[in-house]
Design a protein around this motif. Structure first.
Motif, short mmCIF file in Angstrom:
data_model
loop_
_atom_site.label_atom_id
_atom_site.label_comp_id
_atom_site.label_asym_id
_atom_site.label_seq_id
_atom_site.Cartn_x
_atom_site.Cartn_y
_atom_site.Cartn_z
N PHE A 218 58.95 60.29 17.87
CA PHE A 218 58.14 59.26 18.53
C PHE A 218 56.74 59.20 17.94
N THR A 219 56.13 58.01 18.02
CA THR A 219 54.74 57.82 17.64
C THR A 219 53.85 58.14 18.83
N ASP A 220 52.59 58.45 18.54
CA ASP A 220 51.61 58.63 19.61
C ASP A 220 50.25 58.18 19.11
N ASN A 221 49.50 57.54 19.99
CA ASN A 221 48.18 57.02 19.65
C ASN A 221 47.10 58.02 20.05
N GLN B 12 52.24 49.79 12.32
CA GLN B 12 50.87 50.11 12.68
C GLN B 12 50.17 48.83 13.12
N HIS B 13 49.72 48.83 14.36
CA HIS B 13 49.14 47.63 14.97
C HIS B 13 47.75 47.32 14.42
N GLY C 126 46.50 59.82 13.87
CA GLY C 126 47.65 59.36 14.62
C GLY C 126 48.82 60.30 14.38
N GLU C 127 49.89 60.09 15.12
CA GLU C 127 50.98 61.06 15.04
C GLU C 127 52.36 60.40 15.01
N ILE C 128 53.25 61.03 14.23
CA ILE C 128 54.69 60.88 14.43
C ILE C 128 55.21 62.27 14.76
N ASN C 129 55.88 62.39 15.88
CA ASN C 129 56.30 63.69 16.41
C ASN C 129 57.81 63.85 16.40
N ASP D 150 46.96 57.92 9.55
CA ASP D 150 45.54 57.56 9.51
C ASP D 150 44.99 57.35 10.91
N ALA D 151 43.76 57.82 11.11
CA ALA D 151 43.12 57.69 12.42
C ALA D 151 42.96 56.23 12.82
N HIS D 152 43.30 55.95 14.06
CA HIS D 152 43.08 54.64 14.69
C HIS D 152 43.93 53.51 14.12
N ALA D 153 44.90 53.82 13.28
CA ALA D 153 45.77 52.76 12.74
C ALA D 153 46.72 52.22 13.80
N ALA D 154 46.87 52.96 14.91
CA ALA D 154 47.67 52.52 16.06
C ALA D 154 49.15 52.40 15.71
N ASP D 155 49.80 53.55 15.56
CA ASP D 155 51.23 53.59 15.27
C ASP D 155 52.01 53.26 16.54
#
Length: 418
Positions: free
Chosen positions: A257-260, A344-345, A272-275, A316-321
């Motif tokens: 899952f992605t996380d913001n 990425q939003h 940002g994260e993919i977990n 990348d920080a704040h890319a909003a995955d």
């Protein structure tokens, strides 16, 4: 000097005004659950041609893809968010953060949608962001504080009245006192165990200490799962800030899952994260971590009371995955098999915008993941957004759909290389 307005442009203005001024419909769920007619006869149908569509197509000429790939406009879909492709390949349902769910149909199978109309117009939706399908054709829609079930949605969607039922009644997905305008875009997927998994973003930038026990109990700031009859609810995932995309590895069945990440900490932190989740009950670090290994200011120096699983990939920080899907099709080259495509939003909390692109994440046999840009170009040289990707979904032919809630469109990415 008089300004001339084309008939197409006037039609679009009129349609948009009519949509904006449409009064709220009564909640007819009880009637639909009893297979009773509501008297609704009209759909909102979205024009697919004209100046607006031409403008979106023009912007797509800027998008860069790997050799052999191309991107085309698939459909004009206002406020397009998360997507669910019907198992029979008949229709794609598209959620929004407003009050519409759209049904998108390519009737002649030329890989361009012929019709976009609202789904179940006799129902009153509330942030129906997250549609998902079971393999046997049941459609689920995760709203702000309700989950609806639509048996045989691919059959019934041609009618304004559809068979519809509560999976989770309104006000029971989270306690009503915790409803918020922030982080309320739910997503859902059916897992390999046949259960439905639903993400519940917590509403704060950093969750306050006094809310943690309540959030833990209800799965707010986590992912819950339950049987597809609504029974057996449990919290599966803890320590998430706001996940708006998850899927299951096609081979291992593990949840990814992605996380913001937390805002307000600077341009380049936290990531940002993919977990990757390997067992039930794991904790992924919020609110003690703001993203990756970066501690939040609010909890800095405090002892972390749980064992934390660090992200499989730092983005990348704040890319909003946001939305993501594992690729299982046969159209793309072999290296993309079982890779993650994610949207990425784009950033708001950054001096120079970043994101607004589609990423691909490759996972090796040991579970190690690496990400790279797959499609980009929705931010122009002036730093202006031309589109904001939200979700990625796979069509039956192996091509990918990408939703964009800024342009209000779905794009189709296909491969024609050798």
């Amino acid at each position: 000097m008089k300004h001339l307005i084309s008939s197409t442009a006037m039609l679009m203005v009129t349609t948009n005004l009519a949509y904006a001024q449409t009064p709220a419909v009564p909640d007819n769920l009880e009637k639909l659950s009893n297979f009773q007619s509501t008297g609704t006869t009209e759909f909102t149908v979205i024009e697919q041609k004209g100046e607006f569509a031409d403008g979106v197509k023009k912007n797509l000429e800027r998008i860069k893809l790997p050799d052999g790939f191309k991107i085309e406009l698939y459909a004009i879909v206002p406020d397009a968010r998360h997507m669910a492709v019907g198992p029979q390949g008949i229709v794609t349902f598209v959620g929004t953060r407003k009050d519409k769910v759209w049904a998108v149909t390519d009737r002649n199978k030329d890989r361009v949608a012929d019709e976009v109309k609202d789904f179940a117009p006799s129902l009153q939706f509330s942030i129906p962001n997250g549609p998902c399908f079971s393999k046997d054709g049941f459609l689920y829609i995760a709203e702000q504080n309700r989950v609806l079930l639509f048996p045989a949605a691919e059959f019934f969607y041609e009618s304004p009245d559809v068979a519809a039922f509560n999976l989770v009644k309104k006000g029971e997905l989270i306690p009503p006192e915790h409803e918020s305008f922030n982080h309320t875009a739910r997503v859902c997927k059916i897992g390999p165990d046949g259960k439905i998994y639903i993400s519940l973003g917590q509403p704060f930038n950093v969750a306050p200490a006094e809310s943690l026990d309540t959030f833990k109990e209800h799965g707010i700031g986590g992912i819950i799962r339950m049987n597809t009859d609504g029974t057996g609810r449990e919290v599966y995932t803890y320590g998430i800030r706001n996940s708006v995309g998850h899927d299951f590895h096609p081979v291992t069945g593990e949840l990814w899952f992605t996380d913001n990440q937390v805002d307000g900490m600077g341009d380049d932190i936290p990531p940002g994260e993919i977990n990757r989740q390997t067992e039930a009950g794991q904790n992924f670090g919020h609110p003690w971590y703001g993203g990756g290994s970066i501690r939040t200011t609010e909890y800095e120096g405090q002892e972390i009371p749980v064992e934390v699983v660090m992200p499989a990939v730092e983005m990348d920080a704040h890319a909003a995955d946001l939305g993501m899907t594992f690729y299982t099709g046969n159209m793309f080259p072999a290296r993309y098999k079982n890779a993650i495509f994610s949207a990425q939003h784009g950033s708001w909390n950054r001096t120079t915008p970043i994101g607004a692109r589609v990423m691909v994440t490759f996972i090796d046999d040991e579970g190690k993941a690496t990400s790279e840009v797959f499609a980009e170009g929705w931010i122009d040289e002036n730093g202006e957004y031309l589109g904001r990707p939200v979700d990625v979904a796979q069509l039956r032919d192996g091509s990918l759909l990408v939703s964009d809630d800024l342009a209000g469109a779905l794009y189709r990415i296909s491969y024609e290389g050798n």
